[in-house]
Write a protein that holds these residues in place. Structure first.
Motif, PDB file in Angstrom:
ATOM      1  N   HIS A   3     -26.450 -25.644-165.005  1.00 43.65           N
ATOM      2  CA  HIS A   3     -26.163 -26.667-164.467  1.00 43.65           C
ATOM      3  C   HIS A   3     -25.701 -26.660-163.256  1.00 43.65           C
ATOM      4  O   HIS A   3     -24.990 -25.903-162.724  1.00 43.65           O
ATOM      5  N   LEU A   4     -26.092 -27.867-162.035  1.00 35.91           N
ATOM      6  CA  LEU A   4     -25.517 -28.305-161.309  1.00 35.91           C
ATOM      7  C   LEU A   4     -24.249 -29.343-160.807  1.00 35.91           C
ATOM      8  O   LEU A   4     -24.662 -29.562-161.388  1.00 35.91           O
ATOM      9  N   PRO A   5     -23.339 -28.675-159.812  1.00 34.13           N
ATOM     10  CA  PRO A   5     -21.992 -29.824-159.558  1.00 34.13           C
ATOM     11  C   PRO A   5     -23.087 -31.370-158.570  1.00 34.13           C
ATOM     12  O   PRO A   5     -24.214 -31.231-158.628  1.00 34.13           O
ATOM     13  N   GLU A   6     -22.400 -31.975-159.193  1.00 34.02           N
ATOM     14  CA  GLU A   6     -23.232 -33.350-158.313  1.00 34.02           C
ATOM     15  C   GLU A   6     -23.373 -33.272-156.430  1.00 34.02           C
ATOM     16  O   GLU A   6     -24.414 -33.006-156.252  1.00 34.02           O
ATOM     17  N   LEU A   7     -22.034 -32.605-156.579  1.00 31.29           N
ATOM     18  CA  LEU A   7     -21.477 -32.696-155.175  1.00 31.29           C
ATOM     19  C   LEU A   7     -20.687 -31.548-155.096  1.00 31.29           C
ATOM     20  O   LEU A   7     -19.949 -31.042-155.521  1.00 31.29           O
ATOM     21  N   GLY A   8     -20.968 -31.178-153.736  1.00 31.30           N
ATOM     22  CA  GLY A   8     -20.311 -29.776-153.058  1.00 31.30           C
ATOM     23  C   GLY A   8     -21.137 -28.807-152.647  1.00 31.30           C
ATOM     24  O   GLY A   8     -22.302 -29.143-152.364  1.00 31.30           O
ATOM     25  N   PHE A   9     -20.667 -27.499-153.328  1.00 30.87           N
ATOM     26  CA  PHE A   9     -20.624 -26.307-151.798  1.00 30.87           C
ATOM     27  C   PHE A   9     -21.751 -25.243-152.565  1.00 30.87           C
ATOM     28  O   PHE A   9     -20.537 -25.106-154.015  1.00 30.87           O
ATOM     29  N   LEU A  10     -22.158 -23.964-152.816  1.00 31.55           N
ATOM     30  CA  LEU A  10     -22.752 -23.439-153.537  1.00 31.55           C
ATOM     31  C   LEU A  10     -22.440 -21.929-152.890  1.00 31.55           C
ATOM     32  O   LEU A  10     -23.603 -22.170-151.889  1.00 31.55           O
ATOM     33  N   ARG A  11     -22.283 -21.072-153.260  1.00 30.79           N
ATOM     34  CA  ARG A  11     -22.241 -19.954-152.493  1.00 30.79           C
ATOM     35  C   ARG A  11     -23.244 -19.425-153.008  1.00 30.79           C
ATOM     36  O   ARG A  11     -24.134 -19.502-153.923  1.00 30.79           O
ATOM     37  N   GLU A  12     -23.803 -17.755-151.943  1.00 34.68           N
ATOM     38  CA  GLU A  12     -25.014 -17.119-152.680  1.00 34.68           C
ATOM     39  C   GLU A  12     -24.937 -17.015-153.512  1.00 34.68           C
ATOM     40  O   GLU A  12     -26.515 -16.638-154.050  1.00 34.68           O
ATOM     41  N   ASP A  14     -24.114 -17.756-156.167  1.00 36.60           N
ATOM     42  CA  ASP A  14     -24.300 -18.914-157.069  1.00 36.60           C
ATOM     43  C   ASP A  14     -25.493 -19.060-157.452  1.00 36.60           C
ATOM     44  O   ASP A  14     -25.876 -20.075-158.576  1.00 36.60           O
ATOM     45  N   ILE A  15     -26.325 -19.448-156.407  1.00 36.49           N
ATOM     46  CA  ILE A  15     -27.488 -19.597-156.030  1.00 36.49           C
ATOM     47  C   ILE A  15     -28.460 -18.681-156.513  1.00 36.49           C
ATOM     48  O   ILE A  15     -29.687 -18.852-157.102  1.00 36.49           O
ATOM     49  N   LEU A  51     -18.241 -22.719-144.121  1.00 36.84           N
ATOM     50  CA  LEU A  51     -16.636 -23.385-144.486  1.00 36.84           C
ATOM     51  C   LEU A  51     -15.384 -22.798-143.933  1.00 36.84           C
ATOM     52  O   LEU A  51     -14.811 -23.285-143.551  1.00 36.84           O
ATOM     53  N   GLY A  52     -15.701 -21.914-143.522  1.00 36.73           N
ATOM     54  CA  GLY A  52     -14.378 -21.161-142.604  1.00 36.73           C
ATOM     55  C   GLY A  52     -15.777 -20.159-141.710  1.00 36.73           C
ATOM     56  O   GLY A  52     -16.891 -19.204-141.650  1.00 36.73           O
ATOM     57  N   PRO A  53     -14.507 -18.381-141.459  1.00 32.86           N
ATOM     58  CA  PRO A  53     -15.298 -17.906-140.614  1.00 32.86           C
ATOM     59  C   PRO A  53     -15.887 -16.635-141.401  1.00 32.86           C
ATOM     60  O   PRO A  53     -17.080 -16.327-140.853  1.00 32.86           O
ATOM     61  N   ARG A  54     -15.254 -16.849-143.083  1.00 37.14           N
ATOM     62  CA  ARG A  54     -15.964 -15.637-143.427  1.00 37.14           C
ATOM     63  C   ARG A  54     -16.796 -16.210-145.002  1.00 37.14           C
ATOM     64  O   ARG A  54     -16.876 -15.739-145.860  1.00 37.14           O
ATOM     65  N   ILE A  55     -17.014 -17.309-144.879  1.00 36.31           N
ATOM     66  CA  ILE A  55     -17.401 -18.675-145.844  1.00 36.31           C
ATOM     67  C   ILE A  55     -18.567 -18.779-145.509  1.00 36.31           C
ATOM     68  O   ILE A  55     -18.431 -20.147-144.632  1.00 36.31           O
ATOM     69  N   THR A  56     -20.306 -18.755-146.066  1.00 33.72           N
ATOM     70  CA  THR A  56     -20.662 -19.352-146.368  1.00 33.72           C
ATOM     71  C   THR A  56     -21.219 -20.230-147.358  1.00 33.72           C
ATOM     72  O   THR A  56     -21.145 -19.144-148.580  1.00 33.72           O
ATOM     73  N   ALA A  57     -21.644 -21.083-147.282  1.00 35.12           N
ATOM     74  CA  ALA A  57     -22.470 -21.850-148.362  1.00 35.12           C
ATOM     75  C   ALA A  57     -23.642 -23.210-148.039  1.00 35.12           C
ATOM     76  O   ALA A  57     -23.511 -22.776-147.164  1.00 35.12           O
ATOM     77  N   VAL A  60     -24.563 -28.427-152.456  1.00 37.10           N
ATOM     78  CA  VAL A  60     -25.615 -28.536-154.055  1.00 37.10           C
ATOM     79  C   VAL A  60     -27.023 -29.451-153.166  1.00 37.10           C
ATOM     80  O   VAL A  60     -28.331 -28.993-154.073  1.00 37.10           O
ATOM     81  N   GLU A  61     -27.139 -30.792-152.583  1.00 39.70           N
ATOM     82  CA  GLU A  61     -28.090 -31.721-152.860  1.00 39.70           C
ATOM     83  C   GLU A  61     -29.182 -30.761-152.097  1.00 39.70           C
ATOM     84  O   GLU A  61     -30.176 -30.790-152.405  1.00 39.70           O
ATOM     85  N   ASP A  62     -29.154 -29.916-151.134  1.00 38.80           N
ATOM     86  CA  ASP A  62     -30.141 -29.271-150.747  1.00 38.80           C
ATOM     87  C   ASP A  62     -30.561 -28.272-151.509  1.00 38.80           C
ATOM     88  O   ASP A  62     -31.993 -27.820-151.723  1.00 38.80           O
ATOM     89  N   ILE A  63     -29.374 -27.550-152.153  1.00 44.56           N
ATOM     90  CA  ILE A  63     -30.565 -26.733-153.069  1.00 44.56           C
ATOM     91  C   ILE A  63     -30.899 -27.471-154.474  1.00 44.56           C
ATOM     92  O   ILE A  63     -32.223 -27.789-155.318  1.00 44.56           O
ATOM     93  N   ARG A  64     -30.614 -28.410-154.326  1.00 44.90           N
ATOM     94  CA  ARG A  64     -30.976 -29.775-156.318  1.00 44.90           C
ATOM     95  C   ARG A  64     -32.542 -30.039-155.410  1.00 44.90           C
ATOM     96  O   ARG A  64     -33.947 -30.120-155.854  1.00 44.90           O
ATOM     97  N   ALA A  65     -32.898 -30.009-153.930  1.00 48.01           N
ATOM     98  CA  ALA A  65     -33.894 -30.851-153.799  1.00 48.01           C
ATOM     99  C   ALA A  65     -35.039 -29.730-153.828  1.00 48.01           C
ATOM    100  O   ALA A  65     -36.277 -29.585-153.484  1.00 48.01           O
ATOM    101  N   LEU A  66     -34.872 -28.260-153.206  1.00 49.47           N
ATOM    102  CA  LEU A  66     -35.171 -27.262-153.177  1.00 49.47           C
ATOM    103  C   LEU A  66     -35.852 -26.804-154.634  1.00 49.47           C
ATOM    104  O   LEU A  66     -36.952 -26.396-154.309  1.00 49.47           O
ATOM    105  N   ILE A  67     -34.969 -27.109-155.644  1.00 51.06           N
ATOM    106  CA  ILE A  67     -35.520 -27.006-157.092  1.00 51.06           C
ATOM    107  C   ILE A  67     -36.886 -28.311-157.339  1.00 51.06           C
ATOM    108  O   ILE A  67     -37.587 -27.570-157.335  1.00 51.06           O
ATOM    109  N   ASP A  68     -36.324 -28.952-156.624  1.00 50.38           N
ATOM    110  CA  ASP A  68     -37.083 -30.346-156.950  1.00 50.38           C
ATOM    111  C   ASP A  68     -38.822 -30.035-156.577  1.00 50.38           C
ATOM    112  O   ASP A  68     -39.311 -30.588-156.775  1.00 50.38           O
TER     113      ASP A  68
END
Length: 70
Positions: A3-12, A14-15, A51-57, A60-68
């Motif tokens: 289950h992935l959210p429709e929109l938003g970001f995923l951290r490492e 989460d992937i 997303l910040g100096p120490r936050i990389t994400a 979700v759309e890019d990860i969905r496309a990768l899975i597809d």
């Protein structure tokens, strides 16, 4: 399928998952951390967004496309 959210970001974690977290996070894309970052560098996997100096994400759309694409 995970289950992935429709929109938003995923951290490492989460992937690629994190078996040490409580509760353990299952991997959406079952690769090691070094394989994930090598794939990001080579262009095989999507580029992250800072997303910040120490936050990389990743979008979700890019990860969905990768899975597809598998």
């Amino acid at each position: 399928m995970h289950h992935l959210p429709e929109l938003g970001f995923l951290r490492e974690s989460d992937i690629i998952g994190d078996p040490k977290s409580l509760p353990p996070k299952p991997a959406v894309i079952p690769v090691s951390r070094s394989t994930w970052w090598a794939g990001v560098k080579s262009g095989r996997f999507p580029q992250p967004v800072k997303l910040g100096p120490r936050i990389t994400a990743w979008r979700v759309e890019d990860i969905r496309a990768l899975i597809d694409s598998f």
